[in-house]
Design an enzyme around this catalytic site. Structure first.
Site, PDB file in Angstrom:
ATOM      1  N   LYS A 199      11.856  -0.007 -30.334  1.00  0.00           N
ATOM      2  CA  LYS A 199      10.515  -0.014 -29.563  1.00  0.00           C
ATOM      3  C   LYS A 199       9.374   0.309 -30.445  1.00  0.00           C
ATOM      4  O   LYS A 199       9.525   0.567 -31.632  1.00  0.00           O
ATOM      5  CB  LYS A 199      10.631   1.404 -28.728  1.00  0.00           C
ATOM      6  CG  LYS A 199      11.534   1.252 -27.520  1.00  0.00           C
ATOM      7  CD  LYS A 199      11.527   2.464 -26.580  1.00  0.00           C
ATOM      8  CE  LYS A 199      12.509   2.236 -25.461  1.00  0.00           C
ATOM      9  NZ  LYS A 199      12.324   3.413 -24.567  1.00  0.00           N
ATOM     10  N   GLY A 378      14.092  10.415 -39.048  1.00  0.00           N
ATOM     11  CA  GLY A 378      12.844  10.954 -38.664  1.00  0.00           C
ATOM     12  C   GLY A 378      11.838  11.274 -39.893  1.00  0.00           C
ATOM     13  O   GLY A 378      10.774  10.924 -39.952  1.00  0.00           O
TER      14      GLY A 378
HETATM   15  P1  AMP Z   1      15.530   2.068 -33.242  1.00  0.00           P
HETATM   16  O1  AMP Z   1      16.129   3.557 -32.673  1.00  0.00           O
HETATM   17  O2  AMP Z   1      13.959   2.217 -32.403  1.00  0.00           O
HETATM   18  O3  AMP Z   1      15.293   1.769 -34.583  1.00  0.00           O
HETATM   19  O4  AMP Z   1      16.060   1.082 -32.409  1.00  0.00           O
HETATM   20  C1  AMP Z   1      17.412   0.586 -32.761  1.00  0.00           C
HETATM   21  C2  AMP Z   1      18.060  -0.234 -31.886  1.00  0.00           C
HETATM   22  O5  AMP Z   1      17.436  -1.246 -31.367  1.00  0.00           O
HETATM   23  C3  AMP Z   1      19.370  -0.827 -32.021  1.00  0.00           C
HETATM   24  O6  AMP Z   1      20.456  -0.049 -31.182  1.00  0.00           O
HETATM   25  C4  AMP Z   1      19.362  -2.324 -31.723  1.00  0.00           C
HETATM   26  O7  AMP Z   1      20.338  -2.609 -30.988  1.00  0.00           O
HETATM   27  C5  AMP Z   1      17.997  -2.278 -30.749  1.00  0.00           C
HETATM   28  N1  AMP Z   1      17.374  -3.647 -30.785  1.00  0.00           N
HETATM   29  C6  AMP Z   1      17.066  -4.315 -31.611  1.00  0.00           C
HETATM   30  N2  AMP Z   1      16.546  -5.475 -31.300  1.00  0.00           N
HETATM   31  C7  AMP Z   1      16.652  -5.440 -30.124  1.00  0.00           C
HETATM   32  C8  AMP Z   1      16.294  -6.388 -29.038  1.00  0.00           C
HETATM   33  N3  AMP Z   1      15.817  -7.679 -29.198  1.00  0.00           N
HETATM   34  N4  AMP Z   1      16.554  -6.236 -27.824  1.00  0.00           N
HETATM   35  C9  AMP Z   1      16.893  -4.923 -27.559  1.00  0.00           C
HETATM   36  N5  AMP Z   1      17.364  -3.909 -28.259  1.00  0.00           N
HETATM   37  C10 AMP Z   1      17.210  -4.239 -29.828  1.00  0.00           C
END
Ligand code: AMP
Length: 399
Positions: A199, A378
């Site tokens: 996100k 974090g």
């Molecule tokens: P974050 O905690 O925001 O760094 O997000 C990490 C997560 O983002 C991981 O578990 C990935 O599987 C997910 N992620 C990465 N690319 C995508 C995508 N294209 N669609 C959905 N989830 C994603």
């Protein structure tokens, strides 16, 4: 770093009250399943012992929410530490109170004690003054080696520093600040940042702050689709944060106004559903089928990102490029990790932010081929946002 460290302090005969990050995973049998964080703290513990100190360790584990929860006891960690350190580690049944006080008073140089989970007391996260004072009475000097919680002003990271002097950075803390701090404050150019993950929310301030500092910002992961939407593209069933489209548009404009390159993927690997075994193929980002979702960056994007990464002098990476937990959608993340390793071999400073990108590079096995893998997700993001970490700010300044 302008903070005093354990290296420059006389610690002979002192009780070093030391905040570490022993928030490790335990299985049903209360066994430590990954001891990385314990191993990371060993250099600091050993240095304190070599300098003639006794060491009182304190940490949190999990989220017990102010109640003593036996399944979140640090006792298994004391046992693990005993075997890793090769010397007996006393386990204290609580972190404050008469019994712990008596144990602390009896500590001799060379002794090591681990206190029970700080978060069994709600006062820890509330940064309660009385609780912080009680912790402080256990030691003569304070050491913070828990970078992963330095962005939180808790009793054991901030409150306690008001009642002990000096307050010193441990070796892990020093290393984190050296590498991350340099990347944030005094990077060698070209400076490339790579952001991914699910996100945009939670990373908007990071993107904004990085745009002031980097030459090039590469965006992948789930967040790329909100940017593509902001550029007017159809993104099918890909991850979208509808309420962040305007913000993404503003960030794109702001990059342009500041003459910075904010590069989005040109192709993506689309799948029918969110599972490894789904049917998938590669498409250009302006041809994402309405009934499919983008789950990784494509080969053309990989090639372009690679060129930027291997041509840089400083690279910071936070967040996977795709759903790397599924092998079919891990190629983009693996390629970024490989490009970082290659850049490192050519003298580039490469830093991997904590959390998922740290997990990814460990899984790929290239963690020892980059300059630094941060232990704090974090905390490293807050540093990249340009924020001051309370647990670091509270340490004693160098003269
Ligand atoms: P974050 O905690 O925001 O760094 O997000 C990490 C997560 O983002 C991981 O578990 C990935 O599987 C997910 N992620 C990465 N690319 C995508 C995508 N294209 N669609 C959905 N989830 C994603």
């Amino acid at each position: 770093m302008n903070k005093r460290t354990i290296q420059d302090a006389d610690l002979q005969g002192k009780r070093a009250l030391t905040r570490v990050d022993f928030n490790v995973p335990l299985n049903d049998r209360q066994e430590v399943t990954d001891d990385t964080r314990i191993v990371s703290s060993l250099p600091t513990i050993r240095t304190l012992l070599e300098k003639g100190a006794s060491v009182i360790l304190m940490s949190h584990l999990g989220r017990p929410k102010g109640k003593a929860r036996p399944e979140m006891s640090l006792k298994p960690v004391a046992e693990k530490l005993t075997s890793l350190l090769g010397r007996e580690v006393t386990f204290a049944p609580d972190c404050v109170g008469d019994e712990v006080q008596a144990l602390a008073t009896r500590m001799q140089p060379g002794d090591v004690m681990l206190l029970e989970n700080l978060r069994f007391h709600a006062e820890e996260e509330a940064n309660d003054e009385h609780f912080a004072k009680q912790l402080a009475t256990l030691g003569d000097v304070y050491v913070n080696d828990a970078f992963g919680t330095a962005h939180r002003a808790h009793a054991s990271t901030e409150g306690v520093t008001r009642y002990l002097s000096p307050c010193l950075a441990g070796l892990l803390m020093e290393k984190e600040i050296d590498y991350l701090g340099r990347a944030v404050g005094d990077p060698e150019h070209p400076y490339v940042a790579i952001l991914g993950g699910a996100k945009i929310s939670g990373k908007i301030d990071v993107i904004s702050n990085l745009l002031d500092r980097v030459d090039t910002l590469l965006i992948g992961g789930g967040m790329m689709f909100t940017f593509l939407k902001a550029q007017g593209m159809e993104i099918g069933k890909s991850l979208l944060e509808e309420d962040k489209v305007d913000m993404a548009r503003q960030l794109l404009r702001s990059a342009e106004a500041r003459n910075k390159q904010l590069l989005l993927p040109v192709d993506t690997v689309v799948g029918r559903s969110f599972e490894n075994d789904t049917a998938f193929h590669i498409v250009s980002v302006n041809e994402i089928p309405a009934d499919m979702m983008g789950l990784d960056i494509g080969p053309e994007t990989i090639a372009r990102f690679r060129t930027h990464i291997t041509g840089a002098k400083t690279v910071v990476w936070n967040g996977p490029m795709g759903v790397f937990e599924m092998p079919n959608f891990a190629k983009g993340t693996i390629a970024v990790a490989e490009a970082m390793a290659e850049a490192t071999a050519h003298g580039c400073i490469t830093v991997v932010g904590g959390g998922d990108s740290a997990a990814a590079i460990n899984q790929i096995g290239l963690d020892d081929k980059v300059t630094h893998v941060s232990t704090g997700g974090g905390a490293s993001l807050e540093l990249l946002e340009g924020k001051t970490l309370p647990g670091l700010a509270a340490l004693t300044d160098k003269a």
